[in-house]
Design an enzyme around this catalytic site. Structure first.
Site: not given
Length: 586
Positions: A16, A19, A41, A144
């Site tokens: 996906l 980061g 994640k 964020d």
């Protein structure tokens, strides 16, 4: 990772996003016949990083896990499914939201997107503020907010807020600056100033949300917007793309430089947005200036009853109503004056000619013409007011021009632009100001090229602290603003990784009693790295051990120098390996 089965259950289908701290994937659950999709994640871990940095990343991961357990029951926040550790990696599994990120709807998106209408922006703000109201009510700040972290859910078009890896509790405060290498490049511009110095507030999220809304209206990313050098406020409104006064007032209030001057909560901002959305727009009826309305709100706290507004009306719209009342009185008095008095048109023409002379730069002639208007004339008070204003303004403009000129002669290019921007746009002063601005911009570009070259050279020599020093000297008005921000992040990360590597290697050498080699490595750690204090502690510790061994006849200083010299080749080889690992390409 594609095709890999994690935890004996979740098979990775596709990536996906990647980061600073992790990678996310779409995976299916093999334990169920329908094979539902989830988001997985993975915490990014590099084994050459210091244990200190690893512990920091692990803390971020655990923070996000606990937060999602607490907040994931909200309909517009992904639900946490599970978390686990496998092969020294940490994984978080959460609800998959079919839809697309908000980046695909913004005007700058390369394959689509368009300018939003004011109505669409109001709907967006209401939807997002409802989520933030819940998050803040639970004692958390997201930290964020940006287009990538807002998903437009395909099922109903509602927004879903994702990525809680940066979240903080509201009562968390620190005096430490946030290291720029901990901030993803895509977040720069959306993060308010107080967040960089560790003073994050709930309305820090409102600032970021306001920047997203402005981007949707203007098509300009946050880093492309100009900043008023005198006030630090963002100048986002344009005559080419006018925005409704009420909406402009709301957005300007959300992105004020000083967090004390913004809306103080998502609840307050949401109430005002809903009132504007309901059509309560008194300012627009008479063209009331939105900045004036904001000043009324900041300095006063008026409450006016209205049958169409909830009892707890916002101070912003109350201020707008006050402006409407005052403006109506002024208009009424003006009409009355027109009825009772007729202007002497010849004297009006004289005043008009005086204004034209002022615009062309002939101050003395303008003053002479204005002073020729007799005291009994109806335009006499206006002429006297113009005289006072012209003399005051001429002195101010002259000072700004002289300051800009002096800054140009002294090579202070940014100061040239700052002073020249305060010179009004008239036919006399503006050409002179433009000439100064042009010369300053030429020099800024030359200075930028020189500083970039020096920064690249230092980076090639692995001196990232010096490279960052040169980058930070590049004027913010430079053409290379985006490149500089990207390189600041890149070199900051590499500086921290290099420092962490040296600390790790020093500790390894000390573990086999090679204190001389450990000391040499510790001396390479720069003061501006996150591990510097830890390195200094180790340096004192190892130095004491060297002195102790020397006193015992086991190791002398001369022997230490000899040993250090013999290790130089080994250190150079390890430096080369570090360079390969952290990717020192410009």
């Amino acid at each position: 990772m594609i095709g890999k089965v994690l935890h004996g259950q979740y098979q990775v289908l596709q990536g996906l996003s990647a980061g600073v701290f992790g990678q996310t994937y779409i995976a299916i659950d093999l334990h169920y016949p329908e094979k539902p999709k989830y988001v997985v994640k993975q915490l990014k871990v590099n084994h050459y990083q210091s244990s200190y940095y690893f512990d920091y990343l692990r803390l971020r991961f655990l923070t996000e896990t606990e937060t999602l357990k607490h907040l994931g029951k909200h309909n517009q926040i992904p639900e946490l499914i599970t978390c686990f550790e496998e092969n020294e990696r940490y994984y978080l599994v959460q609800e998959f939201i079919p839809g697309h990120p908000l980046t695909e709807e913004l005007p700058l998106y390369p394959h689509g997107g368009r300018y939003w209408s004011e109505g669409e922006v109001l709907v967006f703000l209401e939807d997002a503020l409802e989520i933030l109201e819940f998050v803040h009510s639970q004692g958390f700040i997201h930290c964020d907010i940006k287009p990538e972290n807002l998903i437009r859910r395909a099922a109903d078009g509602k927004l879903v807020l994702i990525d809680f890896g940066s979240i903080q509790p509201i009562d968390f405060t620190t005096d430490l600056e946030s290291s720029i290498d901990q901030i993803p490049l895509t977040s720069l511009g959306y993060i308010p100033p107080e967040q960089f110095i560790g003073q994050t507030k709930p309305n820090s999220d409102l600032y970021a949300l306001g920047m997203v809304a402005i981007q949707a209206l203007t098509g300009l990313a946050p880093l492309q917007l100009q900043v008023d050098p005198a006030t630090n406020e963002i100048m986002w409104q344009s005559q080419n793309n006018p925005v409704d006064d009420d909406l402009a007032a709301v957005l300007s209030q959300m992105i004020r430089y000083d967090y004390k001057e913004r809306f103080q909560s998502a609840t307050e901002a949401l109430r005002v947005v809903r009132q504007v959305k309901w059509g309560i727009r008194p300012a627009k009826k008479l063209g009331l200036n939105s900045q004036l309305s904001l000043e009324v709100v900041v300095n006063k706290n008026y409450n006016f009853p209205s049958p169409t507004v909830p009892e707890k009306s916002s101070s912003l719209l109350a201020g707008l109503r006050l402006g409407l009342t005052i403006n109506s009185l002024v208009i009424g008095l003006g009409i009355s004056s027109l009825v009772k008095n007729s202007l002497n048109y010849s004297e009006t023409d004289v005043l008009h000619q005086a204004r034209e002379e002022y615009q062309t730069g002939d101050l003395q002639k303008a003053i002479s013409l204005a002073e020729s208007i007799p005291a009994h004339s109806n335009v006499y008070p206006e002429a006297q007011s113009n005289l006072t204003e012209w003399q005051r303004q001429w002195q101010t403009v002259s000072e700004q021009y002289l300051l800009a000129e002096a800054a140009l002669n002294e090579g202070r290019w940014s100061d040239v632009l700052r002073h020249a921007s305060k010179i009004p746009n008239n036919s006399y002063w503006q050409p002179q100001a433009n000439n100064l601005i042009k010369q300053a911009q030429i020099n800024i570009q030359a200075q930028t090229q020189d500083l970039l070259s020096k920064a690249y050279q230092k980076a090639e020599n692995r001196d990232f602290s010096a490279a960052l020093y040169y980058l930070r000297q590049i004027p913010p008005e430079s053409y290379a603003g985006t490149l500089v921000q990207r390189k600041l992040v890149e070199y900051s990360q590499k500086r921290q990784m290099r420092a962490g590597y040296f600390l790790h290697e020093a500790i390894k050498k000390a573990s086999v009693n090679d204190f001389g080699g450990a000391i040499e490595l510790l001396k390479k750690i720069p003061e501006d790295s996150t591990v510097y204090q830890q390195a200094q502690i180790k340096l004192r510790e190892y130095s004491q051990k060297v002195n102790s061994q020397g006193n015992n006849g086991e190791l002398t200083i001369s022997n230490l120098v000899s040993i250090s010299n013999s290790q130089a080749t080994s250190l150079q080889q390890k430096d080369h390996l570090l360079e390969v690992n952290i990717g020192l390409s410009r």
